[in-house]
Design a protein around this motif. Structure first.
Motif, PDB file in Angstrom:
ATOM      1  N   LYS A  56       0.421  15.365  18.139  1.00  0.00           N
ATOM      2  CA  LYS A  56       1.316  14.494  17.378  1.00  0.00           C
ATOM      3  C   LYS A  56       1.835  13.347  18.231  1.00  0.00           C
ATOM      4  N   ALA A  57       2.030  13.599  19.510  1.00  0.00           N
ATOM      5  CA  ALA A  57       2.548  12.559  20.400  1.00  0.00           C
ATOM      6  C   ALA A  57       1.552  11.433  20.637  1.00  0.00           C
ATOM      7  N   LEU A  58       0.300  11.626  20.226  1.00  0.00           N
ATOM      8  CA  LEU A  58      -0.740  10.628  20.480  1.00  0.00           C
ATOM      9  C   LEU A  58      -0.932   9.661  19.311  1.00  0.00           C
ATOM     10  N   GLY A  59      -0.048   9.715  18.317  1.00  0.00           N
ATOM     11  CA  GLY A  59      -0.216   8.878  17.131  1.00  0.00           C
ATOM     12  C   GLY A  59      -0.362   7.401  17.443  1.00  0.00           C
ATOM     13  N   ASP A  60       0.536   6.853  18.236  1.00  0.00           N
ATOM     14  CA  ASP A  60       0.485   5.419  18.560  1.00  0.00           C
ATOM     15  C   ASP A  60      -0.763   5.077  19.365  1.00  0.00           C
ATOM     16  N   SER A  61      -1.155   5.971  20.273  1.00  0.00           N
ATOM     17  CA  SER A  61      -2.337   5.737  21.088  1.00  0.00           C
ATOM     18  C   SER A  61      -3.600   5.726  20.234  1.00  0.00           C
ATOM     19  N   ILE A  62      -3.683   6.654  19.293  1.00  0.00           N
ATOM     20  CA  ILE A  62      -4.839   6.712  18.393  1.00  0.00           C
ATOM     21  C   ILE A  62      -4.896   5.455  17.525  1.00  0.00           C
ATOM     22  N   ALA A  63      -3.734   5.000  17.035  1.00  0.00           N
ATOM     23  CA  ALA A  63      -3.686   3.787  16.207  1.00  0.00           C
ATOM     24  C   ALA A  63      -4.196   2.581  16.981  1.00  0.00           C
ATOM     25  N   GLU A  64      -3.799   2.481  18.251  1.00  0.00           N
ATOM     26  CA  GLU A  64      -4.239   1.345  19.079  1.00  0.00           C
ATOM     27  C   GLU A  64      -5.747   1.353  19.269  1.00  0.00           C
ATOM     28  N   LYS A  65      -6.294   2.520  19.607  1.00  0.00           N
ATOM     29  CA  LYS A  65      -7.729   2.595  19.879  1.00  0.00           C
ATOM     30  C   LYS A  65      -8.560   2.402  18.610  1.00  0.00           C
ATOM     31  N   ALA A  66      -8.049   2.854  17.491  1.00  0.00           N
ATOM     32  CA  ALA A  66      -8.788   2.717  16.232  1.00  0.00           C
ATOM     33  C   ALA A  66      -8.589   1.340  15.607  1.00  0.00           C
ATOM     34  N   GLY A  67      -7.655   0.564  16.149  1.00  0.00           N
ATOM     35  CA  GLY A  67      -7.427  -0.774  15.628  1.00  0.00           C
ATOM     36  C   GLY A  67      -6.763  -0.793  14.270  1.00  0.00           C
ATOM     37  N   VAL A  68      -5.831   0.162  14.039  1.00  0.00           N
ATOM     38  CA  VAL A  68      -5.121   0.214  12.764  1.00  0.00           C
ATOM     39  C   VAL A  68      -3.623   0.035  13.004  1.00  0.00           C
ATOM     40  N   GLU A  69      -2.907  -0.222  11.917  1.00  0.00           N
ATOM     41  CA  GLU A  69      -1.476  -0.498  11.997  1.00  0.00           C
ATOM     42  C   GLU A  69      -0.676   0.709  12.453  1.00  0.00           C
ATOM     43  N   ALA A  70      -1.005   1.887  11.959  1.00  0.00           N
ATOM     44  CA  ALA A  70      -0.224   3.085  12.272  1.00  0.00           C
ATOM     45  C   ALA A  70      -1.096   4.323  12.131  1.00  0.00           C
ATOM     46  N   ALA A  71      -0.750   5.352  12.901  1.00  0.00           N
ATOM     47  CA  ALA A  71      -1.418   6.655  12.800  1.00  0.00           C
ATOM     48  C   ALA A  71      -0.370   7.740  12.958  1.00  0.00           C
ATOM     49  N   SER A  72      -0.536   8.820  12.251  1.00  0.00           N
ATOM     50  CA  SER A  72       0.387   9.949  12.363  1.00  0.00           C
ATOM     51  C   SER A  72      -0.405  11.244  12.255  1.00  0.00           C
ATOM     52  N   ILE A  82      -5.084  13.953  10.956  1.00  0.00           N
ATOM     53  CA  ILE A  82      -4.750  12.661  11.554  1.00  0.00           C
ATOM     54  C   ILE A  82      -4.903  11.599  10.470  1.00  0.00           C
ATOM     55  N   VAL A  83      -3.813  10.907  10.172  1.00  0.00           N
ATOM     56  CA  VAL A  83      -3.799   9.918   9.087  1.00  0.00           C
ATOM     57  C   VAL A  83      -3.751   8.522   9.693  1.00  0.00           C
ATOM     58  N   LEU A  84      -4.734   7.701   9.351  1.00  0.00           N
ATOM     59  CA  LEU A  84      -4.808   6.323   9.825  1.00  0.00           C
ATOM     60  C   LEU A  84      -4.558   5.370   8.665  1.00  0.00           C
ATOM     61  N   ALA A  85      -3.693   4.378   8.893  1.00  0.00           N
ATOM     62  CA  ALA A  85      -3.430   3.382   7.861  1.00  0.00           C
ATOM     63  C   ALA A  85      -4.628   2.461   7.702  1.00  0.00           C
ATOM     64  N   LYS A  86      -5.051   2.226   6.484  1.00  0.00           N
ATOM     65  CA  LYS A  86      -6.112   1.258   6.233  1.00  0.00           C
ATOM     66  C   LYS A  86      -5.562  -0.160   6.433  1.00  0.00           C
ATOM     67  N   PRO A  87      -6.410  -1.113   6.780  1.00  0.00           N
ATOM     68  CA  PRO A  87      -5.951  -2.506   6.811  1.00  0.00           C
ATOM     69  C   PRO A  87      -5.539  -2.932   5.408  1.00  0.00           C
ATOM     70  N   ALA A  88      -4.648  -3.915   5.326  1.00  0.00           N
ATOM     71  CA  ALA A  88      -4.058  -4.304   4.044  1.00  0.00           C
ATOM     72  C   ALA A  88      -5.106  -4.635   2.986  1.00  0.00           C
ATOM     73  N   GLU A  89      -6.204  -5.265   3.401  1.00  0.00           N
ATOM     74  CA  GLU A  89      -7.210  -5.681   2.425  1.00  0.00           C
ATOM     75  C   GLU A  89      -7.993  -4.513   1.835  1.00  0.00           C
ATOM     76  N   LEU A  90      -7.911  -3.330   2.442  1.00  0.00           N
ATOM     77  CA  LEU A  90      -8.630  -2.162   1.923  1.00  0.00           C
ATOM     78  C   LEU A  90      -7.726  -1.205   1.157  1.00  0.00           C
ATOM     79  N   ARG A  91      -6.421  -1.454   1.169  1.00  0.00           N
ATOM     80  CA  ARG A  91      -5.502  -0.550   0.469  1.00  0.00           C
ATOM     81  C   ARG A  91      -5.528  -0.817  -1.027  1.00  0.00           C
ATOM     82  N   ARG A  92      -5.252   0.225  -1.784  1.00  0.00           N
ATOM     83  CA  ARG A  92      -5.202   0.096  -3.236  1.00  0.00           C
ATOM     84  C   ARG A  92      -4.141   1.033  -3.791  1.00  0.00           C
ATOM     85  N   THR A  93      -3.723   0.765  -5.007  1.00  0.00           N
ATOM     86  CA  THR A  93      -2.833   1.697  -5.679  1.00  0.00           C
ATOM     87  C   THR A  93      -3.662   2.819  -6.300  1.00  0.00           C
ATOM     88  N   MET A  94      -2.991   3.880  -6.696  1.00  0.00           N
ATOM     89  CA  MET A  94      -3.679   5.000  -7.334  1.00  0.00           C
ATOM     90  C   MET A  94      -3.261   5.066  -8.791  1.00  0.00           C
TER      91      MET A  94
END
Length: 373
Positions: A56-72, A82-94
């Motif tokens: 869990k402590a590696l969330g920010d590190s994983i986000a940096e390496k994967a090139g995403v806004e946030a990871a948790s 491990i949840v990675l945020a999609k870039p804004a252009e790939l996000r959608r509503t459900m």
């Protein structure tokens, strides 16, 4: 395009996460990511001795390496996710159809007050059951843009669509969020926007609660939504005692409360919040507010993405994506030619009957009629 100049290919994402974990001495099997509306979710299983807190402590590190806004990192029954945020252009509503397909596939048996509030990071429906003694009332919290109002609209829509007039609904918001429910057969009274009218609705609810307690009745079920609690309390402070009374005693007589506010801090919310065993928490502005609003450490609600990205917090915290209703779906509800209306007490009558707080009257105060006109 990510940090490495490659497209967001699922296999590339999985390999980047696996390499970063190995770089920190963690030998974990990482599965191919599952694509969710706003995130990718990767199931990761470690060898015996792997400590979830270290991952869990590696969330920010994983986000940096994967090139995403946030990871948790979330601990689930299936393992670490491990949840990675999609870039804004790939996000959608459900949409609601996607959620309902998952509900049907799960073959879950839903009670009349059970609402599928969204899909979890495992792609499974998440249920909030107001008939469950563990969660008879719920708070909906989150900053502007979190999707709080849309989630509240979905809860009321589902209850109206599923039950018709057998479950009676009440709604207050200073904004026209519930205008689509005007004339709906499930509404016991038209949605109200005035704090003065909301105070009258609350007084009726307290009177109904006392009447049911005296008669030993609990039907029909009543679900009351009061949004933007601080706005109501600023104009009508006595509403706090009524909300607290309903939250503390309503479950036994079939009265359920949904309370919306931006945060759960004492100075910003109602004292009824202490009797809200379930919380739907959207994005907030800081780590401190994430703890205060969710009532749990480690949720990282400040890293949620908004637009329906929520936690359902009870004894645990489950991350979910809530659906977005389309305008056409409101037409599926049963409507009446003339809307139902309650015989609400007048403000002067409320003034003459001091309201109890939490079932006692030691700190009751009178209503200032000039404030609620």
């Amino acid at each position: 395009m990510n940090f490495y100049g490659a497209q967001y290919d699922p296999d590339v994402i999985r390999e980047i996460v696996a390499i970063e974990l190995r770089a920190h001495g963690l030998n974990m099997a990482v599965m191919r990511p599952k694509s969710l509306p706003q995130t990718w979710a990767l199931l990761a299983r470690g060898a015996f001795g792997t400590k979830p807190a270290v991952v869990k402590a590696l969330g920010d590190s994983i986000a940096e390496k994967a090139g995403v806004e946030a990871a948790s990192v979330h601990q689930t029954r299936a393992g670490l996710v491990i949840v990675l945020a999609k870039p804004a252009e790939l996000r959608r509503t459900m949409d609601t159809a996607e959620l309902l397909r998952a509900v049907l596939a799960s073959k879950a048996r839903l009670g009349r007050l059970a609402v599928p509030v969204g899909l979890s990071i495992l792609g499974e429906p998440v249920l909030l059951d107001l008939a469950d003694p563990v969660s008879p009332h719920a708070a909906i919290l989150g900053a502007t843009g979190s999707g709080k109002s849309e989630l509240a609209r979905w809860l009321l829509y589902w209850l109206a669509y599923r039950n018709g007039p057998s479950v009676r609904l009440l709604a207050y918001s200073p904004k026209p969020d519930y205008a689509d429910l005007y004339g709906c057969a499930s509404m016991a009274h038209p949605p109200v926007q005035s704090p003065g009218e909301a105070l009258r609705v609350l007084a009726w609810l307290v009177s109904e609660l006392d009447s049911r307690m005296g008669a030993g009745e609990s039907e029909p079920a009543i679900v009351a939504m009061f949004d933007e609690g601080p706005t109501l309390l600023a104009v009508a402070p006595d509403a706090d005692g009524m909300l607290d009374r309903i939250a503390s005693a309503g479950r036994a007589v079939g009265i359920h409360l949904l309370l919306g506010t931006q945060q759960a801090a004492k100075e910003a919310g109602s004292s009824a919040m202490a009797n809200m065993p379930a919380r739907l928490v959207g994005r907030v502005s800081s780590g401190t507010l994430a703890y205060v609003t969710s009532g749990k450490s480690g949720t990282e609600a400040d890293k949620l993405l908004g637009r329906g990205d929520f936690y359902l917090v009870r004894h645990d915290a489950v991350r979910l994506q809530a659906p977005l209703l389309s305008a056409a779906e409101w037409e599926r509800l049963p409507y009446l030619l003339e809307s139902n209306e309650l015989d609400l007490p007048e403000i002067m009558t409320i003034m003459q009957q001091p309201q109890r707080r939490g079932g006692s009257g030691w700190n009751a105060s009178e209503v200032d009629i000039d404030q609620v006109r």
